[in-house]
Scaffold this active site. Structure first.
Site, short mmCIF file in Angstrom:
data_model
loop_
_atom_site.label_atom_id
_atom_site.label_comp_id
_atom_site.label_asym_id
_atom_site.label_seq_id
_atom_site.Cartn_x
_atom_site.Cartn_y
_atom_site.Cartn_z
N HIS A 71 35.83 -52.87 25.27
CA HIS A 71 37.20 -53.23 24.95
C HIS A 71 37.81 -52.21 23.99
O HIS A 71 37.18 -51.84 23.01
CB HIS A 71 37.25 -54.61 24.27
CG HIS A 71 36.48 -55.68 24.97
ND1 HIS A 71 35.81 -56.68 24.31
CD2 HIS A 71 36.25 -55.90 26.30
CE1 HIS A 71 35.22 -57.47 25.17
NE2 HIS A 71 35.46 -57.02 26.39
N TYR A 134 33.30 -57.20 12.16
CA TYR A 134 34.26 -56.10 12.24
C TYR A 134 35.57 -56.46 11.53
O TYR A 134 36.09 -57.55 11.63
CB TYR A 134 34.51 -55.65 13.67
CG TYR A 134 34.85 -56.73 14.68
CD1 TYR A 134 36.15 -56.90 15.13
CD2 TYR A 134 33.85 -57.56 15.22
CE1 TYR A 134 36.46 -57.85 16.09
CE2 TYR A 134 34.15 -58.52 16.16
CZ TYR A 134 35.46 -58.67 16.59
OH TYR A 134 35.76 -59.64 17.52
#
Length: 472
Positions: A71, A134
């Site tokens: 992604h 993240y």
């Protein structure tokens, strides 16, 4: 899992531009371990961008072999592991020559990676109970945002997964992503040029071209002095704003109506742009003026000289400079005596020479011309060179001259007698003026040392001849 407790904080580039691996110090004892997963001051000093995270996400994976991706999103991402270990794969899905480039590595709690906007991210867990963490610098949105996806098994990029993809857990959505040949690359963040119909605006269009991510706006397209500027665009899609819009009529600025216009365009609008730039991590390029100085200096003005404007125009420009300086990512570009595609002093002198009119021209104001082609090229240089943010003087090169010197040079270059130009003082020139006249700086020469140290070479003494040739 065996964690390396001996690392010092450091960063290293990869085969993908901007993708950076970070080694993290991990401190452990019999109780467990501790690390500073993201420490802005130290990590910026170590070479990471100050990317301004706004959201923290955690993906917990139960089983070894869980595989997710590929992604790519239109924001930056800082990836680390809280527990466990992953094999990570990153593919450049941005427009440009590195499209399709691959980088792979393993990440455990002692290693992290900075993933720039548009680089595809994927990972495979090498241990059970792996927590993948993240930070991102934009808020996730389902609509109105450009994403790119690549099939994990794409034959073009040939990622060598530690565990074969037919033996691991993959979502149907990830399994059905397109091959590289069908991926629409993620475009760069947009560049917005304001004041696009002015002399500098036309040169900026010639310099930057008509790529799809560059927008040119005149006041009719986007009025930066109007209310609601903060919601006029989806500003998070923009990476650079070049503000070439201004109220430049220095004498009109001395009138009641002109004063309002000057302060709105030269001070209030830059303040609004600075707020927008700060909130959206945008680089703001703002064109300033020699008029922020009073001209009393006996040497060329440096960027750090105190601003001492004389009239309304200079005062409004100085206020705009102060506002723009509040944006973390800014270039204030100070220039003087601008000459480009439009009505200007050089073209006026050409016209007078051809019509047989002998002009009186001021000989006690000194400076350098700035040809808009040089100015646009210098602005492009600051951006491309990733020059340190701040204020830069930017004019064309050559000796310091007076307006009368320039007029004589124009007459001579166009085949007319330069003796037809009559030098006069500023006081004599404006002695019969009927309306308000702004005070002009006597010395408008700007020191170019700072921008030259970034690798930029200003146009030299031949610039006037080139301009006259190209102007027909």
């Amino acid at each position: 899992m065996s964690i390396d407790f001996g690392k010092t904080l450091s960063s290293a580039p990869t085969t993908i531009p901007g993708l950076t691996v970070i080694d993290l110090p991990v401190h452990g004892d019999r109780r467990g371990w501790f690390k500073e997963n993201w420490q802005r001051e130290k990590m910026v000093a170590a070479g990471l961008p100050d990317f301004g995270p706004v959201q923290n996400n955690i993906s917990f994976n139960d089983a070894m072999g869980t595989t997710r991706g590929i992604h790519a999103e239109p924001w930056d991402k800082y990836v680390s592991v809280a527990t466990g270990c992953i094999f990570g794969a990153w593919v450049d899905l941005r427009e440009g020559p590195t499209f399709g480039t691959v980088f792979t590595t393993e990440i455990d709690p002692s290693r992290a990676i900075f993933v720039p906007r548009g680089v595809g991210n994927a990972y495979q867990t090498l241990e059970a109970d792996t927590a993948y963490v993240y930070l991102v610098n934009d808020h996730w949105a389902a609509e109105g945002t450009d994403y790119a996806f690549l099939n994990l098994a794409d034959e073009t990029v040939e990622i060598e997964w530690p565990i074969p993809l037919d033996q691991v857990e993959i979502s149907n959505k990830d399994r059905d992503h397109p091959r590289l040949a069908s991926v629409a690359p993620i475009a760069p963040r947009k560049i917005l040029v304001l004041g696009a119909n002015g002399q500098l605006g036309r040169s900026l269009r010639a310099e930057f071209g008509d790529a799809g991510h560059i927008e040119y706006m005149s006041r009719a397209d986007l009025d930066v002095t109007a209310r609601g500027l903060e919601s006029a665009r989806r500003w998070r899609d923009y990476g650079v704003i070049i503000n070439a819009a201004a109220h430049t009529s220095v004498d009109e600025a001395e009138t009641a109506e002109g004063r309002l216009s000057a302060w709105a365009a030269n001070a209030a609008a830059p303040a609004s742009l600075a707020r927008i730039a700060a909130e959206n991590r945008i680089i703001l390029v703002h064109v300033s003026s020699d008029y922020v100085f009073d001209g009393s200096s006996e040497r060329p003005y440096r960027e750090d000289d105190p601003m001492t404007p004389l009239g309304v125009y200079g005062q409004s420009k100085a206020a705009g400079d102060l506002a723009v300086a509040t944006a973390p990512r800014h270039y204030i570009v100070r220039t003087s005596w601008v000459i480009g595609d439009g009505d200007n002093f050089v073209r006026t002198m050409v016209s007078l020479a051809e019509r047989g009119i002998d002009p009186k021209v001021v000989d006690d104001q000194f400076g350098r011309l700035t040809f808009t082609a040089d100015l646009a090229r210098g602005i492009r240089h600051l951006l491309d060179a990733d020059a340190p943010y701040g204020t830069y003087n930017l004019t064309s090169g050559g000796d310091t001259v007076s307006w009368a010197d320039i007029a004589e040079a124009v007459f001579e270059a166009t085949g007319h007698d330069p003796a037809r130009v009559s030098p006069v003082s500023t006081a004599a020139y404006y002695s019969s003026a009927s309306g308000p006249i702004a005070v002009r700086p006597r010395n408008s020469t700007l020191d170019l040392s700072k921008i030259e140290e970034t690798g930029y070479s200003p146009g030299g003494s031949a610039a006037l001849s080139v301009y006259l040739e190209n102007s027909g």
